[in-house]
Design a protein around this motif. Structure first.
Motif, PDB file in Angstrom:
ATOM      1  N   ASN A  16       0.814  -1.223   0.000  1.00 32.67           N
ATOM      2  CA  ASN A  16       0.000   0.000   0.000  1.00 32.67           C
ATOM      3  C   ASN A  16       0.850   1.277   0.000  1.00 32.67           C
ATOM      4  O   ASN A  16       0.310   2.377   0.097  1.00 32.67           O
ATOM      5  CB  ASN A  16      -0.968   0.011   1.191  1.00 32.67           C
ATOM      6  N   GLY A  17       2.180   1.130  -0.096  1.00 30.36           N
ATOM      7  CA  GLY A  17       3.065   2.279  -0.151  1.00 30.36           C
ATOM      8  C   GLY A  17       3.692   2.668   1.178  1.00 30.36           C
ATOM      9  O   GLY A  17       4.608   3.486   1.226  1.00 30.36           O
ATOM     10  N   LYS A  18       3.219   2.085   2.262  1.00 29.26           N
ATOM     11  CA  LYS A  18       3.787   2.384   3.578  1.00 29.26           C
ATOM     12  C   LYS A  18       5.241   1.926   3.619  1.00 29.26           C
ATOM     13  O   LYS A  18       5.596   0.872   3.076  1.00 29.26           O
ATOM     14  CB  LYS A  18       2.979   1.656   4.663  1.00 29.26           C
ATOM     15  N   LYS A  19       6.079   2.735   4.294  1.00 32.23           N
ATOM     16  CA  LYS A  19       7.495   2.397   4.451  1.00 32.23           C
ATOM     17  C   LYS A  19       7.929   2.692   5.878  1.00 32.23           C
ATOM     18  O   LYS A  19       7.428   3.622   6.502  1.00 32.23           O
ATOM     19  CB  LYS A  19       8.356   3.215   3.494  1.00 32.23           C
ATOM     20  N   GLU A  20       8.847   1.879   6.379  1.00 34.30           N
ATOM     21  CA  GLU A  20       9.446   2.092   7.699  1.00 34.30           C
ATOM     22  C   GLU A  20      10.929   1.762   7.615  1.00 34.30           C
ATOM     23  O   GLU A  20      11.336   0.869   6.878  1.00 34.30           O
ATOM     24  CB  GLU A  20       8.825   1.177   8.756  1.00 34.30           C
ATOM     25  N   VAL A  21      11.699   2.468   8.416  1.00 33.01           N
ATOM     26  CA  VAL A  21      13.119   2.167   8.582  1.00 33.01           C
ATOM     27  C   VAL A  21      13.368   2.042  10.082  1.00 33.01           C
ATOM     28  O   VAL A  21      12.959   2.911  10.855  1.00 33.01           O
ATOM     29  CB  VAL A  21      14.017   3.266   7.982  1.00 33.01           C
ATOM     30  N   ARG A  22      13.995   0.944  10.474  1.00 39.50           N
ATOM     31  CA  ARG A  22      14.321   0.719  11.888  1.00 39.50           C
ATOM     32  C   ARG A  22      15.806   0.450  12.006  1.00 39.50           C
ATOM     33  O   ARG A  22      16.379  -0.302  11.224  1.00 39.50           O
ATOM     34  CB  ARG A  22      13.519  -0.446  12.453  1.00 39.50           C
ATOM     35  N   ASP A  23      16.397   1.057  13.011  1.00 42.22           N
ATOM     36  CA  ASP A  23      17.837   1.003  13.201  1.00 42.22           C
ATOM     37  C   ASP A  23      18.157   0.212  14.463  1.00 42.22           C
ATOM     38  O   ASP A  23      17.551   0.455  15.513  1.00 42.22           O
ATOM     39  CB  ASP A  23      18.350   2.442  13.323  1.00 42.22           C
ATOM     40  N   PHE A  24      19.120  -0.712  14.370  1.00 44.60           N
ATOM     41  CA  PHE A  24      19.475  -1.576  15.489  1.00 44.60           C
ATOM     42  C   PHE A  24      20.996  -1.598  15.699  1.00 44.60           C
ATOM     43  O   PHE A  24      21.665  -2.559  15.336  1.00 44.60           O
ATOM     44  CB  PHE A  24      18.951  -2.994  15.257  1.00 44.60           C
ATOM     45  N   PRO A  25      21.541  -0.545  16.309  1.00 41.37           N
ATOM     46  CA  PRO A  25      22.954  -0.605  16.682  1.00 41.37           C
ATOM     47  C   PRO A  25      23.109  -1.536  17.889  1.00 41.37           C
ATOM     48  O   PRO A  25      22.195  -1.666  18.696  1.00 41.37           O
ATOM     49  CB  PRO A  25      23.289   0.841  17.045  1.00 41.37           C
ATOM     50  N   ALA A  26      24.275  -2.191  17.982  1.00 41.50           N
ATOM     51  CA  ALA A  26      24.460  -3.166  19.061  1.00 41.50           C
ATOM     52  C   ALA A  26      25.901  -3.174  19.552  1.00 41.50           C
ATOM     53  O   ALA A  26      26.834  -2.884  18.804  1.00 41.50           O
ATOM     54  CB  ALA A  26      24.069  -4.561  18.575  1.00 41.50           C
ATOM     55  N   THR A  27      26.033  -3.548  20.816  1.00 38.18           N
ATOM     56  CA  THR A  27      27.340  -3.729  21.426  1.00 38.18           C
ATOM     57  C   THR A  27      27.670  -5.222  21.441  1.00 38.18           C
ATOM     58  O   THR A  27      26.840  -6.057  21.082  1.00 38.18           O
ATOM     59  CB  THR A  27      27.360  -3.157  22.858  1.00 38.18           C
ATOM     60  N   PHE A  28      28.875  -5.550  21.880  1.00 39.10           N
ATOM     61  CA  PHE A  28      29.302  -6.944  21.966  1.00 39.10           C
ATOM     62  C   PHE A  28      30.016  -7.162  23.292  1.00 39.10           C
ATOM     63  O   PHE A  28      30.926  -6.415  23.657  1.00 39.10           O
ATOM     64  CB  PHE A  28      30.248  -7.289  20.813  1.00 39.10           C
ATOM     65  N   ARG A  29      29.556  -8.189  24.026  1.00 41.07           N
ATOM     66  CA  ARG A  29      30.228  -8.597  25.258  1.00 41.07           C
ATOM     67  C   ARG A  29      29.745 -10.001  25.628  1.00 41.07           C
ATOM     68  O   ARG A  29      28.661 -10.412  25.235  1.00 41.07           O
ATOM     69  CB  ARG A  29      29.995  -7.613  26.402  1.00 41.07           C
ATOM     70  N   ASP A  30      30.585 -10.702  26.354  1.00 37.42           N
ATOM     71  CA  ASP A  30      30.221 -12.028  26.872  1.00 37.42           C
ATOM     72  C   ASP A  30      29.760 -12.983  25.774  1.00 37.42           C
ATOM     73  O   ASP A  30      28.876 -13.813  25.990  1.00 37.42           O
ATOM     74  CB  ASP A  30      29.138 -11.914  27.950  1.00 37.42           C
ATOM     75  N   GLY A  31      30.332 -12.862  24.586  1.00 37.87           N
ATOM     76  CA  GLY A  31      30.001 -13.775  23.499  1.00 37.87           C
ATOM     77  C   GLY A  31      28.660 -13.525  22.839  1.00 37.87           C
ATOM     78  O   GLY A  31      28.177 -14.359  22.082  1.00 37.87           O
ATOM     79  N   ARG A  32      28.051 -12.358  23.120  1.00 40.75           N
ATOM     80  CA  ARG A  32      26.744 -12.029  22.543  1.00 40.75           C
ATOM     81  C   ARG A  32      26.750 -10.617  21.981  1.00 40.75           C
ATOM     82  O   ARG A  32      27.497  -9.751  22.443  1.00 40.75           O
ATOM     83  CB  ARG A  32      25.638 -12.088  23.604  1.00 40.75           C
ATOM     84  N   VAL A  33      25.881 -10.403  21.023  1.00 42.69           N
ATOM     85  CA  VAL A  33      25.582  -9.061  20.544  1.00 42.69           C
ATOM     86  C   VAL A  33      24.383  -8.581  21.356  1.00 42.69           C
ATOM     87  O   VAL A  33      23.401  -9.311  21.517  1.00 42.69           O
ATOM     88  CB  VAL A  33      25.260  -9.076  19.028  1.00 42.69           C
ATOM     89  N   TRP A  34      24.471  -7.349  21.892  1.00 44.57           N
ATOM     90  CA  TRP A  34      23.435  -6.809  22.768  1.00 44.57           C
ATOM     91  C   TRP A  34      22.776  -5.590  22.127  1.00 44.57           C
ATOM     92  O   TRP A  34      23.465  -4.673  21.684  1.00 44.57           O
ATOM     93  CB  TRP A  34      24.028  -6.409  24.116  1.00 44.57           C
TER      94      TRP A  34
END
Length: 165
Positions: free
Chosen positions: A68-86
């Protein structure tokens, strides 16, 4: 704090499957209610990157487009520690980790809570193909211990490089 290149090397060593996801992915998100009825779908373009400078060693930007033409942009910056991305942003808080029990090294799990919906949490499973060009993802949305909905995502990699996008 280590520089971006050193953190990327640490992530590359700890999470080689996640690093294989670097690049541009296109696909479809399809949402189903608890009874299995499709309630939404849209196209997606995800930019997954491991910048060598800046405060975040992993950064994902999702572009969504509906018919229908709707658009979204979502941003997900992340850190890294303890073997995981947070992740911890205005939409979600949670983590991503590879599944060590998967001897084929195809599986990444994520867990997050949607901000503004503290009684809703999600688990996501990502399955990468052996060739690295395809992946499928499943989100399980749980509210108060019960299935709220599921999201099924099918994607293919259109570029290994995110630079310049």
């Amino acid at each position: 704090m280590p520089d971006g290149a050193a953190v990327k090397d640490t992530i590359r060593s700890a999470m080689p499957l996640l690093v294989r996801n670097e690049g541009i992915w296109e696909g479809w998100y399809r949402y189903y209610d608890a009874e299995g009825n499709k309630i939404d779908e849209h196209r997606s373009r995800l930019v997954c990157r491991f910048p060598t400078s800046g405060p975040y060693p992993y950064h994902q930007t999702n572009h969504y487009t509906w018919d229908n033409g709707k658009k979204e942009v979502r941003d997900f910056p992340a850190t890294f520690r303890d073997g995981r991305v947070w992740f911890d942003n205005e939409l979600i808080s949670g983590w991503a980790a590879e599944v060590p029990l998967d001897e084929k090294h195809r599986t990444t799990m994520l867990h997050w809570v949607r901000k503004g919906e503290p009684d809703t949490y999600l688990y996501e499973m990502i399955q990468n193909s052996d060739c690295g060009r395809y992946r499928t993802r499943v989100w399980q949305w749980i509210r108060a211990g019960q299935t709220r909905m599921r999201t099924l995502i099918d994607e293919h990699k259109v570029s290994d490089s995110w630079e310049g996008y």
